[in-house]
Motif scaffolding. Structure first.
Motif, PDB file in Angstrom:
ATOM      1  N   UNK A 212      73.929  60.905 123.484  1.00  0.00           N
ATOM      2  CA  UNK A 212      75.084  61.980 124.497  1.00  0.00           C
ATOM      3  C   UNK A 212      74.546  63.310 123.037  1.00  0.00           C
ATOM      4  N   UNK A 213      73.222  63.527 122.122  1.00  0.00           N
ATOM      5  CA  UNK A 213      72.243  64.612 121.675  1.00  0.00           C
ATOM      6  C   UNK A 213      72.227  64.885 122.913  1.00  0.00           C
ATOM      7  N   UNK A 214      72.041  66.345 122.384  1.00  0.00           N
ATOM      8  CA  UNK A 214      71.164  67.514 123.347  1.00  0.00           C
ATOM      9  C   UNK A 214      69.917  68.036 122.558  1.00  0.00           C
ATOM     10  N   UNK A 215      68.886  67.581 122.627  1.00  0.00           N
ATOM     11  CA  UNK A 215      67.871  67.620 121.988  1.00  0.00           C
ATOM     12  C   UNK A 215      66.928  68.072 122.326  1.00  0.00           C
ATOM     13  N   UNK A 216      65.882  69.243 121.339  1.00  0.00           N
ATOM     14  CA  UNK A 216      65.062  69.983 121.554  1.00  0.00           C
ATOM     15  C   UNK A 216      63.681  69.250 121.189  1.00  0.00           C
ATOM     16  N   UNK A 217      63.098  69.071 122.192  1.00  0.00           N
ATOM     17  CA  UNK A 217      61.621  68.620 121.646  1.00  0.00           C
ATOM     18  C   UNK A 217      61.025  69.066 120.942  1.00  0.00           C
ATOM     19  N   UNK A 218      60.781  70.118 120.806  1.00  0.00           N
ATOM     20  CA  UNK A 218      60.045  70.790 119.567  1.00  0.00           C
ATOM     21  C   UNK A 218      60.605  70.693 118.702  1.00  0.00           C
ATOM     22  N   UNK A 219      61.867  71.159 118.921  1.00  0.00           N
ATOM     23  CA  UNK A 219      62.261  70.594 117.483  1.00  0.00           C
ATOM     24  C   UNK A 219      62.353  69.735 116.648  1.00  0.00           C
ATOM     25  N   UNK A 220      62.350  68.221 117.588  1.00  0.00           N
ATOM     26  CA  UNK A 220      62.158  67.675 116.980  1.00  0.00           C
ATOM     27  C   UNK A 220      60.660  67.115 116.673  1.00  0.00           C
ATOM     28  N   UNK A 221      59.649  67.947 117.299  1.00  0.00           N
ATOM     29  CA  UNK A 221      58.530  67.544 116.982  1.00  0.00           C
ATOM     30  C   UNK A 221      58.464  68.423 115.782  1.00  0.00           C
ATOM     31  N   UNK A 222      58.821  69.839 115.187  1.00  0.00           N
ATOM     32  CA  UNK A 222      58.127  70.473 114.090  1.00  0.00           C
ATOM     33  C   UNK A 222      59.084  69.277 112.638  1.00  0.00           C
ATOM     34  N   UNK A 223      59.902  68.799 112.717  1.00  0.00           N
ATOM     35  CA  UNK A 223      60.829  68.226 112.164  1.00  0.00           C
ATOM     36  C   UNK A 223      60.339  66.523 111.947  1.00  0.00           C
ATOM     37  N   UNK A 224      59.526  66.006 112.243  1.00  0.00           N
ATOM     38  CA  UNK A 224      58.558  65.031 112.303  1.00  0.00           C
ATOM     39  C   UNK A 224      57.135  65.619 111.433  1.00  0.00           C
ATOM     40  N   UNK A 225      56.581  66.280 111.525  1.00  0.00           N
ATOM     41  CA  UNK A 225      55.387  67.445 111.450  1.00  0.00           C
ATOM     42  C   UNK A 225      55.861  68.026 110.063  1.00  0.00           C
ATOM     43  N   UNK A 226      56.562  68.073 109.396  1.00  0.00           N
ATOM     44  CA  UNK A 226      57.390  68.510 108.109  1.00  0.00           C
ATOM     45  C   UNK A 226      57.435  67.268 106.783  1.00  0.00           C
ATOM     46  N   UNK A 227      57.777  65.964 107.839  1.00  0.00           N
ATOM     47  CA  UNK A 227      57.952  64.894 107.378  1.00  0.00           C
ATOM     48  C   UNK A 227      56.750  63.822 107.358  1.00  0.00           C
ATOM     49  N   UNK A 228      55.864  64.229 107.950  1.00  0.00           N
ATOM     50  CA  UNK A 228      54.343  63.728 107.819  1.00  0.00           C
ATOM     51  C   UNK A 228      53.580  64.401 107.248  1.00  0.00           C
ATOM     52  N   UNK A 229      53.667  65.413 106.933  1.00  0.00           N
ATOM     53  CA  UNK A 229      52.706  66.868 106.619  1.00  0.00           C
ATOM     54  C   UNK A 229      51.793  66.139 104.952  1.00  0.00           C
ATOM     55  N   UNK A 230      52.089  65.220 103.668  1.00  0.00           N
ATOM     56  CA  UNK A 230      51.072  64.220 103.548  1.00  0.00           C
ATOM     57  C   UNK A 230      50.584  63.613 103.414  1.00  0.00           C
TER      58      UNK A 230
ATOM     59  N   UNK B 102      53.173  69.682 123.557  1.00  0.00           N
ATOM     60  CA  UNK B 102      54.245  69.076 124.541  1.00  0.00           C
ATOM     61  C   UNK B 102      54.729  69.864 125.362  1.00  0.00           C
ATOM     62  N   UNK B 103      54.509  69.328 126.660  1.00  0.00           N
ATOM     63  CA  UNK B 103      54.273  70.925 127.977  1.00  0.00           C
ATOM     64  C   UNK B 103      55.670  70.213 128.759  1.00  0.00           C
ATOM     65  N   UNK B 104      55.862  70.164 130.005  1.00  0.00           N
ATOM     66  CA  UNK B 104      56.945  69.843 130.804  1.00  0.00           C
ATOM     67  C   UNK B 104      56.375  69.387 132.520  1.00  0.00           C
TER      68      UNK B 104
END
Length: 575
Positions: A419-437, A490-492
């Motif tokens: 039910x969340x309203x999700x931003x694909x770009x924001x989720x990608x940015x978080x994923x990149x931070x978590x996998x930075x190492x 990312x794109x649409x």
């Protein structure tokens, strides 16, 4: 990330260990006529003890019986004097000790299972006139070094006996057979302190009504507490490790833990008072609802009975089908992820509380003496950053636990909250931070292109983040040189109404015959590197839950492009 610490590598080891165990089990049974002899302490409550009927009881005992049940093995539990139990294990009269604290010295003689508890050791002293003092008027101690010259009661053959022998602190040791004897001696006015396990000490102090004793502090870090065998008995130990992993995953181990240890972990509550309050509340509820409950039961008893029977049969069929493909998975995940994350979740709040206790002292020293160095950095900087670092570590540990819970939800086929309203770009940015190492270790040329003005999507941000992390980590693992690039964009597409995310690498690529099998559970081309074939299977399920699809295009030796497509939210996002 070190490949040896990667969860998929550890899970592969668990699977190999399981199959090896199945092949070796007949030999183990033959050696002991089908019975595994398990030993323990006869007076170490609530972990293990002989009850009023003279039968083995306690947390360790119930856990051992549960492991025997799920692993299909026969056990004979023998409890006795702890020092003699250790010697009987060493001479081969016993096969396993169901509770032994790990230490650097002991690992040369024993092999240990993953821990099923953490045992804290405490210094106990007598209470005098509202003060906590040893019987000779000496002040309370908080560290082992302060025990020099004191008479200290310890259990013969226990972990603190071993520790004090290996780290001579100058204390005069008084050896006893049980924790109960140690507390009785101390309470009667003999000797200075007792150094024993915290929970057994609290339990016995309450049972023996020794109101003049108090635990002063915990002088060493908690010990990992689990099953132990003599060196070289890896196959036997594997049975208990695997059974423990299954019990942890199903929640049965936690239920046993809460039954025996949960009440003692409360902070200073009066259990008699709680019991009285509970009794009053229960009485009031019974008076108000008793007639309604009785009437309702008379009318619905037959219907409820048949409903439970049908529900049970249906659940058994569903569970059997799920465990066909997920039986090995759940035990491996619990074994290799839940244990270390549980250690972090247990210890990090303790570390944070410890820092808060000494923060006032550090701040006073700073105000009086000026800035000083703490862990190589100025205190003026560390006092702001250290609490945030501990909070971040705790949040990361909680995230690990949430991911494991997501996998459990997948096994239960429980509908996800989308039910969340999700931003694909924001989720990608978080994923990149978590996998930075992982990215920095594998690739020197990582490029990201965020599409502009992307519409949102409706779904679960954490699950989508999990998919993206999986794709990025797979891309990193495919590279044979850090000079090869990875690009993410990312794109649409307005015509189709689909958002897309592409992860392109120039790694080893995928053979054509393997492309169609990438989402199959347990299929992997990286078995030698610890791959289990679970990541893309779970990711595909998550994407399908969101109404999207996951596609791969690859050429051996040239690289792979993974494309994640998800439906964009149409219309007003708030509707």
């Amino acid at each position: 990330m070190n490949r040896l610490s990667h969860p998929t590598f550890c899970l592969s080891l668990s699977l190999c260990l399981w199959w090896g165990l199945m092949l070796c089990a007949p030999a183990l049974a033959a050696r002991h006529d089908g019975v595994v002899r398990v030993g323990g302490d006869h007076n170490y409550p609530p972990y293990e003890f002989l009850n009023a009927e003279g039968q083995p009881d306690g947390y360790n005992t119930e856990l051992t019986r549960a492991i025997a049940d799920v692993m299909g093995i026969k056990v004979e539990i023998q409890l006795g004097d702890w020092d003699s139990m250790r010697k009987r294990l060493e001479t081969g009269e016993l096969d396993v000790l169901q509770g032994l604290s790990f230490s650097a010295g002991r690992r040369h003689h024993y092999d240990f299972s993953p821990p099923h508890a953490l045992v804290h050791q405490s210094i106990f002293a007598r209470r005098h006139g509202g003060q906590f003092m040893a019987h000779r008027g000496t002040p309370q101690v908080m560290a082992l070094a302060q025990l020099a010259g004191k008479e200290v009661i310890v259990q013969r053959g226990g972990v603190m006996h071993d520790y004090l022998l290996a780290h001579d602190v100058g204390a005069r040791l008084v050896l006893v057979d049980t924790h109960a004897n140690a507390l009785r001696l101390l309470a009667s006015g003999q000797h200075d302190y007792a150094l024993i396990a915290n929970l057994p000490g609290l339990y016995l102090g309450r049972e023996l009504a020794l109101s003049n004793l108090v635990a002063l502090g915990q002088p060493i870090s908690p010990q990992r507490y689990g099953y132990a065998v003599n060196k070289g008995q890896a196959e036997l130990l594997a049975q208990f490790s695997e059974g423990l992993a299954i019990l942890k995953n199903t929640g049965r181990q936690q239920a046993i833990y809460d039954k025996w240890l949960g009440p003692l972990e409360g902070a200073g509550r009066s259990w008699k008072q709680l019991g009285l309050v509970a009794a009053v509340i229960a009485t009031l509820l019974l008076l108000v609802t008793g007639c309604i409950v009785v009437w309702n039961r008379m009318l619905s008893r037959e219907v409820a009975s048949r409903t439970r029977e049908l529900a049970l049969r249906q659940q058994q069929l569903i569970q059997a089908d799920k465990m066909t493909s997920l039986g090995i998975l759940v035990s491996g995940v619990a074994h290799e992820i839940n244990n270390p994350s549980s250690l972090l979740l247990l210890n990090l709040p303790l570390l944070k509380e410890a820092y808060q206790d000494i923060e006032e002292i550090l701040e006073q020293h700073y105000q009086e003496q000026g800035d000083f160095y703490l862990a190589g950095l100025a205190y003026s900087r560390m006092r702001d950053e250290l609490p945030a670092m501990l909070d971040d570590m705790l949040a990361g540990s909680q995230r690990i636990r949430r991911i494991v819970e997501d996998l459990r939800d997948f096994a239960r086929q429980k509908p996800a909250d989308l039910s969340e309203i999700v931003s694909l770009n924001a989720v990608l940015a978080t994923a990149i931070r978590l996998t930075d190492n992982s990215i920095r270790s594998a690739c020197h040329h990582f490029q990201v292109s965020y599409g502009e003005d992307l519409p949102p999507l409706r779904g679960n941000a954490q699950r989508i983040e999990q998919v993206i992390i999986n794709l990025i980590v797979n891309a990193c693992q495919s590279l044979d040189s850090p000079d090869r690039p990875i690009s993410v964009r990312t794109g649409y597409e307005p015509k189709t109404g689909m958002l897309h995310l592409d992860v392109q690498d120039q790694g080893c690529g995928i053979a054509p015959e393997n492309l169609a099998r990438l989402s199959d559970p347990f299929f992997t081309t990286k078995r030698e590197q610890g791959g289990t074939g679970l990541g893309l299977s779970i990711s595909t399920t998550i994407v399908q839950e969101h109404g999207g699809h996951l596609r791969f295009a690859s050429a051996p030796g040239k690289g792979t492009c993974a494309t994640l497509s998800l439906p964009a939210l149409q219309g007003d996002p708030s509707s």
